[in-house]
Design a protein around this motif. Structure first.
Motif, PDB file in Angstrom:
ATOM      1  N   ALA A  52      41.315  38.847   1.097  1.00 43.06           N
ATOM      2  CA  ALA A  52      39.909  39.243   2.090  1.00 43.06           C
ATOM      3  C   ALA A  52      40.518  41.037   1.506  1.00 43.06           C
ATOM      4  CB  ALA A  52      39.635  39.155   2.844  1.00 43.06           C
ATOM      5  N   ALA A  53      41.015  41.506   2.161  1.00 43.66           N
ATOM      6  CA  ALA A  53      41.429  43.101   1.825  1.00 43.66           C
ATOM      7  C   ALA A  53      41.053  43.800   0.768  1.00 43.66           C
ATOM      8  CB  ALA A  53      42.826  43.661   2.711  1.00 43.66           C
ATOM      9  N   VAL A  54      41.912  42.737   0.028  1.00 44.58           N
ATOM     10  CA  VAL A  54      41.250  42.874  -1.911  1.00 44.58           C
ATOM     11  C   VAL A  54      40.274  42.906  -2.746  1.00 44.58           C
ATOM     12  CG1 VAL A  54      42.324  42.583  -4.382  1.00 44.58           C
ATOM     13  CG2 VAL A  54      44.245  42.492  -2.380  1.00 44.58           C
ATOM     14  N   GLY A  55      39.038  42.329  -1.810  1.00 43.45           N
ATOM     15  CA  GLY A  55      38.203  42.550  -2.209  1.00 43.45           C
ATOM     16  C   GLY A  55      37.419  43.396  -1.691  1.00 43.45           C
ATOM     17  N   VAL A  56      37.790  43.961  -0.116  1.00 42.56           N
ATOM     18  CA  VAL A  56      36.816  45.015  -0.068  1.00 42.56           C
ATOM     19  C   VAL A  56      37.094  46.081  -0.614  1.00 42.56           C
ATOM     20  CG1 VAL A  56      36.690  46.340   3.046  1.00 42.56           C
ATOM     21  CG2 VAL A  56      36.806  44.048   2.883  1.00 42.56           C
ATOM     22  N   ALA A  57      38.522  46.351  -0.444  1.00 39.31           N
ATOM     23  CA  ALA A  57      39.139  47.480  -1.407  1.00 39.31           C
ATOM     24  C   ALA A  57      38.586  47.656  -2.948  1.00 39.31           C
ATOM     25  CB  ALA A  57      41.328  47.293  -2.112  1.00 39.31           C
ATOM     26  N   VAL A  90      46.401  53.643  -2.659  1.00 36.07           N
ATOM     27  CA  VAL A  90      46.874  52.396  -3.615  1.00 36.07           C
ATOM     28  C   VAL A  90      45.329  51.624  -4.438  1.00 36.07           C
ATOM     29  CG1 VAL A  90      48.899  51.588  -3.023  1.00 36.07           C
ATOM     30  CG2 VAL A  90      47.144  50.495  -1.788  1.00 36.07           C
ATOM     31  N   SER A  91      45.243  51.596  -4.801  1.00 33.31           N
ATOM     32  CA  SER A  91      43.871  50.710  -5.550  1.00 33.31           C
ATOM     33  C   SER A  91      43.448  49.721  -5.039  1.00 33.31           C
ATOM     34  CB  SER A  91      43.442  51.499  -6.394  1.00 33.31           C
ATOM     35  OG  SER A  91      44.657  51.031  -7.705  1.00 33.31           O
ATOM     36  N   ALA A  92      43.087  49.283  -5.670  1.00 32.21           N
ATOM     37  CA  ALA A  92      42.542  47.045  -5.843  1.00 32.21           C
ATOM     38  C   ALA A  92      43.247  46.981  -6.463  1.00 32.21           C
ATOM     39  CB  ALA A  92      41.231  47.207  -5.633  1.00 32.21           C
ATOM     40  N   ARG A  93      43.637  47.746  -7.963  1.00 23.03           N
ATOM     41  CA  ARG A  93      44.212  46.893  -8.954  1.00 23.03           C
ATOM     42  C   ARG A  93      45.347  46.514  -8.355  1.00 23.03           C
ATOM     43  NH1 ARG A  93      42.518  49.134 -14.812  1.00 23.03           N
ATOM     44  NH2 ARG A  93      40.780  49.053 -14.242  1.00 23.03           N
ATOM     45  N   ARG A  94      46.014  47.593  -8.369  1.00 29.61           N
ATOM     46  CA  ARG A  94      47.652  47.496  -7.498  1.00 29.61           C
ATOM     47  C   ARG A  94      47.952  46.862  -6.394  1.00 29.61           C
ATOM     48  NH1 ARG A  94      51.420  51.162  -7.630  1.00 29.61           N
ATOM     49  NH2 ARG A  94      50.812  51.904 -10.278  1.00 29.61           N
ATOM     50  N   LEU A  95      46.862  46.518  -5.772  1.00 31.76           N
ATOM     51  CA  LEU A  95      47.106  45.578  -4.553  1.00 31.76           C
ATOM     52  C   LEU A  95      46.567  44.404  -5.361  1.00 31.76           C
ATOM     53  CD1 LEU A  95      45.165  46.634  -1.884  1.00 31.76           C
ATOM     54  CD2 LEU A  95      47.267  46.986  -1.635  1.00 31.76           C
ATOM     55  N   MET A 144      43.899  50.642   4.623  1.00 35.47           N
ATOM     56  CA  MET A 144      44.161  52.646   5.603  1.00 35.47           C
ATOM     57  C   MET A 144      44.645  53.009   4.111  1.00 35.47           C
ATOM     58  SD  MET A 144      45.691  51.478   9.534  1.00 35.47           S
ATOM     59  CE  MET A 144      45.568  53.110  10.018  1.00 35.47           C
ATOM     60  N   LEU A 145      45.352  51.899   3.195  1.00 37.33           N
ATOM     61  CA  LEU A 145      46.483  52.341   2.189  1.00 37.33           C
ATOM     62  C   LEU A 145      44.851  53.005   1.485  1.00 37.33           C
ATOM     63  CD1 LEU A 145      49.811  50.686   1.844  1.00 37.33           C
ATOM     64  CD2 LEU A 145      49.184  53.076   2.861  1.00 37.33           C
ATOM     65  N   GLY A 172      39.489  54.018 -10.727  1.00 36.40           N
ATOM     66  CA  GLY A 172      39.337  53.328 -12.081  1.00 36.40           C
ATOM     67  C   GLY A 172      38.007  54.120 -13.642  1.00 36.40           C
ATOM     68  N   LYS A 173      37.624  54.779 -13.349  1.00 32.87           N
ATOM     69  CA  LYS A 173      36.316  55.132 -14.250  1.00 32.87           C
ATOM     70  C   LYS A 173      36.629  56.850 -14.698  1.00 32.87           C
ATOM     71  CE  LYS A 173      32.362  52.548 -13.023  1.00 32.87           C
ATOM     72  NZ  LYS A 173      31.150  52.511 -12.657  1.00 32.87           N
TER      73      LYS A 173
END
Length: 321
Positions: free
Chosen positions: A252-257, A207-212, A200-201, A267-268
């Protein structure tokens, strides 16, 4: 004979969504929603009371699978799985508690629908869409956590019985045992909802996946700390398994993010790779000065008109001013 079709007006959902429903109508709609939700819970409570003995038979399986739980019945001469009952009304109260839990689960479609029907008009269309997706994911995750907790209880009880100082035949008090099992089921079910918070975040852009990914040390530490504090199982098996499951669900949540960030192009951005303290360079965009356009000669200005002679001072004011 001509038939006329009656044109229906807007529904309550449409009135609440477009803001045409008054405050009194909102309160009346809330009253009706609470009434139908209560009926759903009461109906589920009746069903739960009927099947409460069967539910308790399922909950006692981890306890009855242990050899230390069986006692010899002197009348029949057979072994029976027995609990200790300390209070006179403990059995009836326990049956009512089980009926309430089952009633909330059985009546969930009714009270959850009425709750959603009251909240949904205040949400945007895309917010309602994501709510459907998260609810569809949350239910299987909770069920998976509950099933895992039920399997963990068996191993936890075996460890507790073997590691105890009494040993041999041991009977447990029925209400405390049931509270132990239901607490484990509820804890594992709620803990399995942890990745939904991270998603949800991410989906809302907080937040981004890199931050997670950068939080992995903190998440693993907090997972083990939460499992050690919240798990009613004093053994290491349940705590370690719960923390390990939360860690796996986190990755797993980081992968989906990460997939979601790639889909949205996060990120671009132009300044994504620059440090916050980096000074932006000034580009030299000097333009050479060429020959200017010719300037016309000055135009003559008309002579000013004569100014009227002012009136005398005594004639400009009346008696009041």
């Amino acid at each position: 004979m001509a038939l006329t079709l009656r044109r229906r007006g807007p529904t309550k959902f449409q009135q609440a969504a477009d803001g045409s429903m008054t405050l009194i109508e909102h309160i009346r709609d809330l009253r009706n929603r609470l009434f139908w939700a209560s009926l759903g819970i009461v109906a589920g409570l009746i069903v739960g009371f009927i099947i409460s003995k069967w539910v308790f038979h399922q909950l006692e399986q981890p306890y009855c699978s242990l050899d230390t739980s069986w006692q010899l019945n002197p009348k029949t001469g057979q072994l029976e799985c027995r609990f200790l009952v300390l209070g006179v009304g403990d059995q009836l109260i326990l049956r009512l508690k089980i009926a309430l839990w089952v009633g909330l689960i059985v009546g969930a479609p009714v009270w959850m629908y009425n709750l959603w029907a009251f909240i949904a008009p205040g949400l945007h269309k895309h917010e309602r869409k994501w709510a459907y997706v998260f609810v569809a994911i949350a239910a299987p995750l909770f069920v998976a956590g509950a099933i895992l907790a039920f399997l963990v209880v068996k191993h936890s009880l075996a460890f507790i019985m073997d590691a105890g100082v009494i040993g041999g035949t041991t009977q447990l008090e029925v209400t405390k045992y049931t509270s132990f099992v239901t607490s484990m089921i509820l804890l594992f079910g709620v803990a399995f909802e942890f990745p939904l918070i991270l998603l949800m975040l991410n989906f809302t852009g907080v937040v981004s996946a890199r931050r997670l990914v950068s939080w992995w040390r903190i998440v693993i530490f907090l997972s083990f700390a939460f499992a050690a504090i919240a798990t009613p199982d004093p053994g290491p098996f349940g705590m370690t398994l719960l923390a390990a499951c939360m860690t796996i669900l986190y990755f797993a949540a980081v992968g989906v993010a990460a997939i979601n960030d790639k889909r949205k192009g996060r990120g671009k951005e132009i300044y994504a790779d620059l440090d916050d303290d980096t000074i932006s360079p000034l580009e030299d965009d000097r333009v050479p000065v060429g020959a200017s356009d010719p300037i016309d000669g000055p135009t003559p200005i008309d002579a000013p008109e004569p100014v009227a002679k002012p009136r005398p001072l005594e004639g400009r004011f009346d008696d009041m001013t």
